[in-house]
Write an enzyme that holds these catalytic residues in place. Sequence first.
Site, mmCIF file in Angstrom:
data_model
loop_
_atom_site.group_PDB
_atom_site.id
_atom_site.type_symbol
_atom_site.label_atom_id
_atom_site.label_comp_id
_atom_site.label_asym_id
_atom_site.label_seq_id
_atom_site.Cartn_x
_atom_site.Cartn_y
_atom_site.Cartn_z
ATOM 1 N N CYS A 91 0.807 -1.220 0.000
ATOM 2 C CA CYS A 91 0.000 0.000 0.000
ATOM 3 C C CYS A 91 0.842 1.273 0.000
ATOM 4 O O CYS A 91 0.314 2.353 -0.261
ATOM 5 C CB CYS A 91 -0.942 0.005 1.202
ATOM 6 S SG CYS A 91 -1.980 -1.474 1.305
ATOM 7 N N HIS A 379 -9.213 3.296 -1.371
ATOM 8 C CA HIS A 379 -7.818 2.871 -1.252
ATOM 9 C C HIS A 379 -7.419 1.930 -2.387
ATOM 10 O O HIS A 379 -7.332 0.723 -2.213
ATOM 11 C CB HIS A 379 -7.625 2.188 0.120
ATOM 12 C CG HIS A 379 -6.272 1.604 0.338
ATOM 13 N ND1 HIS A 379 -5.121 2.140 -0.197
ATOM 14 C CD2 HIS A 379 -5.880 0.505 1.050
ATOM 15 C CE1 HIS A 379 -4.087 1.407 0.175
ATOM 16 N NE2 HIS A 379 -4.516 0.402 0.917
ATOM 17 N N CYS A 410 0.630 2.793 6.076
ATOM 18 C CA CYS A 410 0.949 1.428 6.486
ATOM 19 C C CYS A 410 0.887 0.513 5.262
ATOM 20 O O CYS A 410 0.286 0.867 4.247
ATOM 21 C CB CYS A 410 -0.020 0.936 7.557
ATOM 22 S SG CYS A 410 -1.742 0.887 7.014
#
Length: 424
Positions: A91, A379, A410
Amino acid sequence: MMTRFNKDVFLAAGLRTPFGRGGGALANYDALSLSVPVVQAMARHLANQRPDLVLWGTVIPNLGWSNLAREIWMDALLDPTVPSYSVILACATSMTAAFSAAGMLGGGTDIIMVGGSEVMSRPPVGLTAVASDRLRTLFLKDPAEAVAALEKLTPADFILPAKGWANRITGRTMGDHMEETAKEWGITREAQDKWAYESHKRAVDAWQNGFFSDLVVPLPELVKDANPRPDTSLEKLASLQPVFDRSGRGTLTAGNSSPITDGAAGLWVVSAAGRKRLPDSLPTARLVDFEIAAVDFRKDGLLMATCFAIPRLLDRNDLSFSDIALWEIHEAFAAQLLANVAALEKPGWIAERTGVRRDFGRFPWERLNPNGGSVAIGHPFGATGARDLSQAVKELAKMPKGSRAVVSVCADGGEGAVALLENS
């Protein structure tokens, strides 16, 4: 305050697509085709439409390409002599692309386009190694028999995204892991829903106030983010059932978790000379320092590395929490944001777990994610870092000179990336 670099490194706000809901308006793209309009629009920021280098990434692998960055650049029909290569760190992919680019400035390389993309609606379906070996052997010996064998494949022969991109080592999803961490840190369902509500409210307000208008490239299928919900409420969020732990003890729902999302986002990484080649209208900020951290996620949690990185980054630069005017912390889940900040706030935790022995003061919740975060905006794995950084650069540019921001993302695997920016 120190800087990691022996030269000035600046980030300039880039562009992104609207972020679409999984299975929605952008589902017919892939990570390559969805990036092309972003890259083309960003290239128009330059008089000659030619950066010195392009770095781009995606997280969900696709056998259709081996160097996504180069494929995007060529499909964009831009100068083919611009070198391009791909990066990946779950990510945090497009954030670490920015860090990599920063280290490559100099020697005639002054302006680098970085970014990432993900179309989570269309994860590729692959074959297991055993099935691939069987078919490849058959095609070499008897193509007709190999074609017949294709018709006999069973579900056991396929690698399916049925577990939502589960961690390979544990076989469990990020949500499964986060349920454990939420319980460990005492993050309640009510607190998660409250943060999710704030994220949606802030993202909706930011769109209405025009904050995103010069950060987003409208597409024919979608002109603004599809995920922020102006009609949400604490009551609606409270009515949703847990989606990962359904034992009666679960707290993570579709409402307080980042949704499956399609999108692409870019960012500029430039030297002082490169900064002069960009339009004056583009917000910029100095990249002062960064930290990439990793933890043993079997003990510390899959998405908890950033609370180790933040104190080390601040301590290295002799800063406290109150010295940071803006905090942009990625919201993979509301529980993940809340747990990481809970660790930073817990007396003695920073000294015991990170080795940094100083008092950083009160965490300024009022400075956190003022324009919404991933729970509301969405996301798309590879795009989130560039979105977060561009959003932070624009917000920081409105503040007095010398104001600082921390941007934190994160990543699966127990990793995380954190940047320190300054309006200068």
